[in-house]
Design an enzyme around this catalytic site. Structure first.
Site, PDB file in Angstrom:
ATOM      1  N   GLU A   1     -38.337 -38.205 -31.549  1.00  0.00           N
ATOM      2  CA  GLU A   1     -38.436 -39.420 -32.367  1.00  0.00           C
ATOM      3  C   GLU A   1     -38.252 -40.690 -31.533  1.00  0.00           C
ATOM      4  OE1 GLU A   1     -36.910 -37.460 -36.587  1.00  0.00           O
ATOM      5  OE2 GLU A   1     -35.666 -38.975 -35.606  1.00  0.00           O
TER       6      GLU A   1
ATOM      7  N   GLU B   1     -39.016 -30.490 -37.018  1.00  0.00           N
ATOM      8  CA  GLU B   1     -37.892 -30.690 -37.940  1.00  0.00           C
ATOM      9  C   GLU B   1     -38.413 -30.808 -39.359  1.00  0.00           C
ATOM     10  OE1 GLU B   1     -35.200 -33.942 -37.228  1.00  0.00           O
ATOM     11  OE2 GLU B   1     -35.135 -33.558 -35.066  1.00  0.00           O
TER      12      GLU B   1
END
Length: 469
Positions: free
Chosen positions: A171, A373
């Site tokens: 991220e 995720e």
């Protein structure tokens, strides 16, 4: 449709993830080895739920063998974690390795492999050394890109013979979005131009490390691959009207294509350059840097998907005294009647898996990718314990089931998705929320010395991995 209609390919990854800073704790950490997260926690301890932060976390550093035993019991095929850059080195300028921490990392990797679990290693999951943040402005600096490459080389020298799944960042857009775009995290500076420079330098760093990986010929030696883990905000317009569609396109440009396009296609959209020039937020770059990004694209990508992002055209004018923010072009849209996770404040819309999967197929050359995720955080899970003390997290089982259904539908339709990784293997510390919302297959009991226990979802996931249907 029901779960019984699934077909999970035999080589489809079914794993789970944790990051270093969210699990390890500070045991053995030297005073000068703070990460940005550690610095933030120390500066703003009061904003972390109940004061919990990375200092102890789940104490994975001292209990990794116990935790990997649980991973084996569940049957995880893969486990993704990060290496804490701030702890891996004792001298960031010269890339001098901290032998004690490096040995710990090697032991974790070896323990995973010995238990039949494939390690997936991420080089940075918000663990930028505080020293580099305070001295050079962190990812604002091209020099930090140089130092990241030196660090990556040291890690590859130690683990290149064993690790087959490498990732530069997890991220990469998130820290600076919270710090410099929304100004809700330390150092609370609204500075869009700085936000853009961090974004560019992280993309450049990924390309530089891909180049290093190729030069080291790790793929030829072990079949290893290298990529990046992104968190695209699957964007939906309020309506089919042109003004709402344009709002969604602008949101997608700044939060999705900003990373997906250069990582996979090797180039930025021209529209992004145009808007950066229009709003005076352009990042600094050279043609040589663009050529590196163009040449060294990733082998695959991990995508973190949790909830949809719904937008509409702006309803009011923009205050020109405020620095530019992508919300210049859109407003959030609250869908009436949406299904919610009330604890996290996120909409539950499993179709994001399918829609993003088809986009990867149709717009990004059907590159290899996987879900890195996906998961559901719930507060105060202890109230769902049965008489045996097992948390009956049926809501998590439903969440995973619904999202896997849509993901596997896309796989059947040809999307090159290779797996699903749950966030998270165990309950862990999250930014500010600390242990408030629990995500794990494994419960961490803070009142009983962080005692571990399997939740109902862990037994369910165990059966899913075993039967694949």
């Amino acid at each position: 449709m029901h779960k019984k209609e699934w077909t999970i390919p035999p080589d489809f990854i079914l794993g789970a993830a944790l990051s270093a800073w969210q699990s390890e704790g500070w045991s053995g950490k030297k005073d000068h080895q703070d990460s940005y997260i550690d610095l933030w926690y120390k500066e703003n301890h009061h904003v972390w739920h109940d004061g919990y932060g990375p200092a102890v976390a789940t104490d994975f550093k001292n209990r990794y063998q116990e935790d990997i035993g649980y991973m084996k019991t569940i049957g995880l095929t893969h486990f993704r974690t990060s290496i804490n850059w701030s702890r891996y080195l004792i001298d960031y300028e010269n890339a001098v390795v901290d032998e004690e921490y490096a040995l710990y990392i090697e032991n974790v990797v070896d323990e995973l492999i010995a238990n039949g679990i494939e390690p997936m290693i991420c080089l940075e999951h918000y663990e930028l050394p505080a020293y580099l943040f305070e001295r050079y402005g962190g990812w604002e600096s091209k020099y930090v890109v140089d130092l990241f490459e030196k660090y990556a080389e040291k890690v590859m020298e130690r683990l290149g013979d064993r690790v087959k799944h490498w990732f530069t960042f997890n991220e990469p857009i998130v820290p600076q979005t919270r710090m410099y775009l929304d100004a809700i995290r330390y150092p609370f500076e609204q500075n869009t131009k700085k936000w853009m420079q961090w974004n560019f330098n992280k993309t450049l760093a990924t390309a530089r490390v891909v180049k290093l990986f190729r030069e080291k010929k790790l793929a030829e030696q072990t079949g290893a691959k290298i990529g990046v883990i992104l968190n695209p905000e699957v964007t939906y317009a309020r309506s089919t009207a042109p003004h709402d569609q344009e709002a969604a396109e602008k949101h997608d440009l700044f939060f999705n294509r900003m990373y997906l396009d250069p990582a996979i296609k090797g180039e930025y959209p021209q529209e992004l350059y145009d808007l950066m020039h229009k709003h005076d937020i352009a990042f600094q770059f050279t043609e040589e840097e663009l050529n590196i990004i163009r040449t060294y694209t990733v082998d695959y990508v991990g995508l973190n998907l949790y909830f949809p992002h719904r937008v509409q055209a702006r309803m009011n004018g923009w205050n020109e005294q405020v620095p530019f923010h992508p919300r210049y072009y859109y407003d959030p849209f609250e869908l009436p009647g949406k299904k919610m996770n009330p604890y996290r404040g996120w909409e539950i819309y499993p179709r994001i898996m399918y829609d993003m999967a088809l986009r990867m197929k149709e717009e990004y050359g059907n590159i290899e990718w996987f879900i890195a995720e996906n998961g559901m955080g719930v507060e105060n899970e202890q109230r769902f314990q049965n008489e045996e003390g097992v948390i009956q997290d049926d809501y998590r089982i439903e969440f995973i089931t619904d999202h896997l259904f849509w993901l596997l539908k896309a796989v059947r339709e040809g999307s090159n998705c290779k797996g699903y990784m749950l966030w998270a293997f165990s309950d862990n510390v999250s930014p500010m929320n600390a242990f408030k919302n629990r995500y794990g297959l494994v419960s961490i009991n803070l009142e009983r010395n962080r005692e571990r226990s399997l939740k109902k979802s862990a037994y369910w996931f165990q059966e899913l991995i075993k039967t694949r249907n």
